[in-house]
Motif scaffolding. Structure first.
Motif, mmCIF file in Angstrom:
data_model
loop_
_atom_site.group_PDB
_atom_site.id
_atom_site.type_symbol
_atom_site.label_atom_id
_atom_site.label_comp_id
_atom_site.label_asym_id
_atom_site.label_seq_id
_atom_site.Cartn_x
_atom_site.Cartn_y
_atom_site.Cartn_z
ATOM 1 N N MET A 153 2.797 26.701 -3.288
ATOM 2 C CA MET A 153 2.000 27.742 -3.308
ATOM 3 C C MET A 153 0.497 27.441 -2.932
ATOM 4 S SD MET A 153 4.069 30.025 -3.995
ATOM 5 C CE MET A 153 3.457 31.353 -4.247
ATOM 6 N N SER A 154 0.032 26.190 -3.091
ATOM 7 C CA SER A 154 -1.406 25.914 -2.806
ATOM 8 C C SER A 154 -1.464 24.512 -1.988
ATOM 9 C CB SER A 154 -1.982 25.748 -4.248
ATOM 10 O OG SER A 154 -3.328 25.036 -3.917
ATOM 11 N N GLU A 155 -1.888 24.658 -0.715
ATOM 12 C CA GLU A 155 -2.027 23.338 0.153
ATOM 13 C C GLU A 155 -3.117 22.445 -0.672
ATOM 14 O OE1 GLU A 155 -1.614 20.608 3.008
ATOM 15 O OE2 GLU A 155 -0.332 22.297 2.585
ATOM 16 N N GLU A 156 -4.119 22.906 -1.026
ATOM 17 C CA GLU A 156 -5.188 22.266 -2.009
ATOM 18 C C GLU A 156 -4.693 21.334 -3.105
ATOM 19 O OE1 GLU A 156 -9.146 23.545 -4.526
ATOM 20 O OE2 GLU A 156 -8.538 24.647 -2.863
ATOM 21 N N GLN A 157 -3.751 22.144 -3.835
ATOM 22 C CA GLN A 157 -3.071 21.412 -4.986
ATOM 23 C C GLN A 157 -2.110 20.175 -4.541
ATOM 24 O OE1 GLN A 157 -3.967 21.482 -8.141
ATOM 25 N NE2 GLN A 157 -4.777 23.272 -8.251
ATOM 26 N N ARG A 158 -1.395 20.746 -3.234
ATOM 27 C CA ARG A 158 -0.624 19.681 -2.745
ATOM 28 C C ARG A 158 -1.370 18.445 -2.476
ATOM 29 N NH1 ARG A 158 3.154 22.173 0.082
ATOM 30 N NH2 ARG A 158 1.406 22.846 1.559
ATOM 31 N N GLN A 159 -2.729 18.714 -1.439
ATOM 32 C CA GLN A 159 -3.300 17.591 -1.134
ATOM 33 C C GLN A 159 -3.962 16.778 -2.278
ATOM 34 O OE1 GLN A 159 -3.363 16.087 1.941
ATOM 35 N NE2 GLN A 159 -1.777 17.997 2.485
ATOM 36 N N TRP A 160 -4.476 17.467 -3.225
ATOM 37 C CA TRP A 160 -4.713 16.901 -4.466
ATOM 38 C C TRP A 160 -3.727 15.806 -5.031
ATOM 39 C CZ3 TRP A 160 -4.007 15.987 -9.515
ATOM 40 C CH2 TRP A 160 -5.077 15.488 -10.281
ATOM 41 N N MET A 161 -2.674 16.082 -5.242
ATOM 42 C CA MET A 161 -1.645 15.316 -5.887
ATOM 43 C C MET A 161 -1.593 14.256 -4.899
ATOM 44 S SD MET A 161 2.233 16.229 -6.359
ATOM 45 C CE MET A 161 2.801 15.659 -4.740
ATOM 46 N N TYR A 162 -1.436 14.247 -3.405
ATOM 47 C CA TYR A 162 -1.110 13.308 -2.903
ATOM 48 C C TYR A 162 -2.198 12.079 -2.938
ATOM 49 C CZ TYR A 162 2.615 16.048 -0.342
ATOM 50 O OH TYR A 162 3.507 16.733 -0.112
ATOM 51 N N LYS A 163 -3.653 12.671 -3.008
ATOM 52 C CA LYS A 163 -4.744 12.100 -3.075
ATOM 53 C C LYS A 163 -5.001 11.253 -4.289
ATOM 54 C CE LYS A 163 -9.139 13.393 -3.684
ATOM 55 N NZ LYS A 163 -10.155 14.244 -3.879
ATOM 56 N N ASN A 164 -4.438 11.800 -5.321
ATOM 57 C CA ASN A 164 -4.569 11.169 -6.844
ATOM 58 C C ASN A 164 -3.423 10.486 -7.278
ATOM 59 O OD1 ASN A 164 -7.322 12.040 -7.868
ATOM 60 N ND2 ASN A 164 -6.656 13.882 -6.803
ATOM 61 N N ILE A 165 -2.511 10.077 -6.464
ATOM 62 C CA ILE A 165 -1.475 9.153 -6.602
ATOM 63 C C ILE A 165 -1.839 7.744 -6.158
ATOM 64 C CG2 ILE A 165 0.888 8.624 -6.402
ATOM 65 C CD1 ILE A 165 1.519 11.496 -6.289
ATOM 66 N N PRO A 166 -2.073 6.815 -7.025
ATOM 67 C CA PRO A 166 -2.516 5.440 -6.407
ATOM 68 C C PRO A 166 -1.468 4.922 -5.454
ATOM 69 C CG PRO A 166 -2.531 5.591 -8.740
ATOM 70 C CD PRO A 166 -1.959 6.809 -8.524
ATOM 71 N N PRO A 167 -2.079 4.299 -4.343
ATOM 72 C CA PRO A 167 -1.053 4.076 -3.266
ATOM 73 C C PRO A 167 -0.087 3.085 -3.875
ATOM 74 C CG PRO A 167 -3.544 3.932 -2.665
ATOM 75 C CD PRO A 167 -3.397 4.157 -4.082
ATOM 76 N N GLU A 168 -0.302 2.119 -4.872
ATOM 77 C CA GLU A 168 0.953 1.184 -5.203
ATOM 78 C C GLU A 168 2.081 2.040 -6.052
ATOM 79 O OE1 GLU A 168 -2.469 1.347 -8.343
ATOM 80 O OE2 GLU A 168 -2.172 0.988 -6.274
ATOM 81 N N LYS A 169 1.583 3.267 -6.293
ATOM 82 C CA LYS A 169 2.716 4.139 -7.221
ATOM 83 C C LYS A 169 3.399 4.967 -6.118
ATOM 84 C CE LYS A 169 1.576 2.655 -11.123
ATOM 85 N NZ LYS A 169 2.440 1.875 -12.182
ATOM 86 N N GLY A 170 2.676 5.185 -4.672
ATOM 87 C CA GLY A 170 3.517 6.126 -4.098
ATOM 88 C C GLY A 170 4.970 5.679 -3.337
ATOM 89 N N PRO A 171 5.573 6.237 -2.571
ATOM 90 C CA PRO A 171 6.715 5.792 -1.766
ATOM 91 C C PRO A 171 6.131 4.935 -0.584
ATOM 92 C CG PRO A 171 6.257 8.066 -1.401
ATOM 93 C CD PRO A 171 5.329 7.839 -2.455
ATOM 94 N N VAL A 172 7.065 4.024 -0.250
ATOM 95 C CA VAL A 172 6.900 3.257 0.961
ATOM 96 C C VAL A 172 6.636 3.953 2.064
ATOM 97 C CG1 VAL A 172 7.793 1.086 2.419
ATOM 98 C CG2 VAL A 172 8.033 1.310 -0.100
ATOM 99 N N GLN A 173 7.588 5.026 2.135
ATOM 100 C CA GLN A 173 7.396 5.976 3.483
ATOM 101 C C GLN A 173 7.412 7.464 2.814
ATOM 102 O OE1 GLN A 173 10.934 5.131 5.614
ATOM 103 N NE2 GLN A 173 9.992 3.565 6.931
ATOM 104 N N GLY A 174 6.710 8.108 3.699
ATOM 105 C CA GLY A 174 6.655 9.538 3.406
ATOM 106 C C GLY A 174 5.848 10.192 2.128
ATOM 107 N N ASN A 175 5.882 11.217 1.792
ATOM 108 C CA ASN A 175 5.011 11.565 0.644
ATOM 109 C C ASN A 175 5.826 11.631 -0.843
ATOM 110 O OD1 ASN A 175 2.700 12.438 2.195
ATOM 111 N ND2 ASN A 175 3.752 14.232 2.733
#
Length: 107
Positions: A41-63
């Protein structure tokens, strides 16, 4: 403190929907202050979530896939980590909250 659960209302995956419901229901059942944030419902919230997940905690590929859990701006992690904390009875520390017993004992 408010726990934010980032979810997706349009996920076509049953497992993602069940995981989202599990987190939200657990928080509601334990009367923890929480807010569900629908990233569809919110591109802004989606981008905030992606930005605030530390890189080492994110998936190897994709979002990162929902649900993703935050205590305000502090990243708590994803469903798998939440589930592990539930199984080991450490959800309050996982979420960065005082236990309900401790808050009931305080004057």
């Amino acid at each position: 403190m408010v726990v934010h659960v980032f979810t997706s209302s349009s996920s076509g995956f049953v497992t993602i929907k069940k995981k989202q419901q599990d987190v939200v229901r657990f928080l509601e059942a334990n009367k923890m202050k929480s807010e569900e944030v629908d990233i569809m419902m919110s591109e802004e919230q989606r981008q905030w979530m992606y930005k605030n997940i530390p890189p080492e905690k994110g998936p190897v590929q994709g979002n990162p896939l929902p649900p993703q859990i935050f205590n305000r701006d502090r990243y708590c992690e994803d469903y798998d980590s939440f589930f592990e904390s539930k199984e080991s009875n450490t959800v309050f520390s996982f979420l960065g909250l005082k236990s309900q017993l401790a808050s009931k004992e305080e004057p």
